[in-house]
Design an enzyme around this catalytic site. Structure first.
Site, PDB file in Angstrom:
ATOM      1  N   SER A  65       0.837  -1.198   0.000  1.00 60.17           N
ATOM      2  CA  SER A  65       0.000   0.000   0.000  1.00 60.17           C
ATOM      3  C   SER A  65       0.878   1.257   0.000  1.00 60.17           C
ATOM      4  O   SER A  65       1.709   1.431  -0.888  1.00 60.17           O
ATOM      5  CB  SER A  65      -0.958  -0.030   1.194  1.00 60.17           C
ATOM      6  OG  SER A  65      -1.884   1.018   1.138  1.00 60.17           O
ATOM      7  N   HIS A 168      -8.207   1.532  -1.338  1.00 58.35           N
ATOM      8  CA  HIS A 168      -8.052   0.554  -2.430  1.00 58.35           C
ATOM      9  C   HIS A 168      -9.396   0.043  -2.937  1.00 58.35           C
ATOM     10  O   HIS A 168      -9.529  -1.125  -3.294  1.00 58.35           O
ATOM     11  CB  HIS A 168      -7.138  -0.608  -1.992  1.00 58.35           C
ATOM     12  CG  HIS A 168      -5.826  -0.144  -1.442  1.00 58.35           C
ATOM     13  ND1 HIS A 168      -4.900   0.505  -2.220  1.00 58.35           N
ATOM     14  CD2 HIS A 168      -5.311  -0.201  -0.189  1.00 58.35           C
ATOM     15  CE1 HIS A 168      -3.852   0.830  -1.470  1.00 58.35           C
ATOM     16  NE2 HIS A 168      -4.092   0.425  -0.238  1.00 58.35           N
TER      17      HIS A 168
END
Length: 284
Positions: A65, A168
């Protein structure tokens, strides 16, 4: 390192030293604070570990991430200044996107992978992080996450995470647009060190493609399971997780059997990381 942190703080527009030492949990939970702090911690930890160029060492870089920004900077795709500018805009735009609709994330631990994905889909949430080693993170509205918790997959636990939004997922689409607007200001270079993508676990070899992937990653799932598969296929025998650390080292212990790990959580862990690196380099 104080000078490095002061420079990064100026770019981020927040006091990273204070947030890294005295700020409370609620303050750090704010994604506009957490993301720059995570990237800065990784960059400072790397500078503390290595006094030579990473392209002279037998390493592969990967980040989960927001950590993929750190990895991209260490690989030479972005300068530290560009990385901090990118994460500042990423954090602020994701915080703005998260404020539109109340959303969150929950870890699903255990269970059959196919059944886990089916349960997440049935709830209306998104499998935002497919982490491997028996862990998938679902993201969505609080109603969707409650539906998942009320109907968990067999032999699985659903654990709410202390994050500020459904990262996301499509909820972050406005942040993608903001980062695309920033992109022309960046001058990315081809990675000088092998760098893996969160998209498919494959190696990124072009600087512009790496930035495009960083931007797209904001609203698409992170496939850390595929990154670990690639690391195993490439013969990696040790993993050093840079600060703030612990989660990825834990996943590696379960998902990469036989691979040695060190999580650099505090300065006291630097010696263990250096010892592991020296051991692995000697066996290479």
């Amino acid at each position: 390192m104080a000078g490095q942190l002061a420079t990064l703080s100026d770019i981020a527009g927040i006091d990273l030293i204070a947030h890294g030492t005295t700020s409370d949990e609620e303050t750090i939970k704010d994604t506009a604070v957490a993301q720059p702090l995570i990237v800065a911690a990784g960059l400072v930890a790397a500078a503390s570990l290595f006094d030579v160029e990473l392209n002279s060492l037998p390493v592969i870089l990967a980040g989960h991430s927001v950590g993929e920004i750190t990895a991209s900077a260490l690989a030479g795709v972005l300068t530290e200044q560009e990385a901090m500018t990118f994460v500042r805009e990423r954090a602020n735009s994701m915080a703005a996107a998260a404020s539109v609709t109340p959303t969150g994330m929950s870890a699903v631990v255990g269970g059959d992978p196919a059944e886990v994905l089916a349960a997440i889909e049935a709830s209306g949430a998104t499998p935002a992080n497919v982490n491997g080693a028996g862990q998938t993170v679902a993201a969505g509205t609080f109603e969707q996450l409650k539906a998942l918790a009320d109907n968990p997959p067999a032999k699985a636990r659903v654990i709410p995470l202390k994050v500020a939004g459904a990262f996301h997922t499509s909820h972050m689409s406005p942040a993608v647009s903001a980062l695309k607007a920033l992109e022309p200001q960046l001058k990315p270079q081809a990675p000088a060190v092998p760098l893996l993508s969160n998209y498919d676990g494959g190696e990124v070899t072009d600087g512009r493609a790496a930035v495009d992937s960083l931007i797209a990653q904001v609203s698409r799932p992170v496939r850390w399971d595929l990154c670990m598969e690639t690391l195993v296929q490439r013969g990696v025998t040790g993993v050093i997780e840079l600060a703030p650390a612990g989660t990825l080292a834990g996943l590696a212990k379960r998902g990469m059997p036989g691979v040695k790990t060190v999580a650099v959580k505090t300065p006291d862990d630097l010696s263990a990381a250096l010892a592991l690196f020296a051991e692995l380099e000697g066996n290479a």
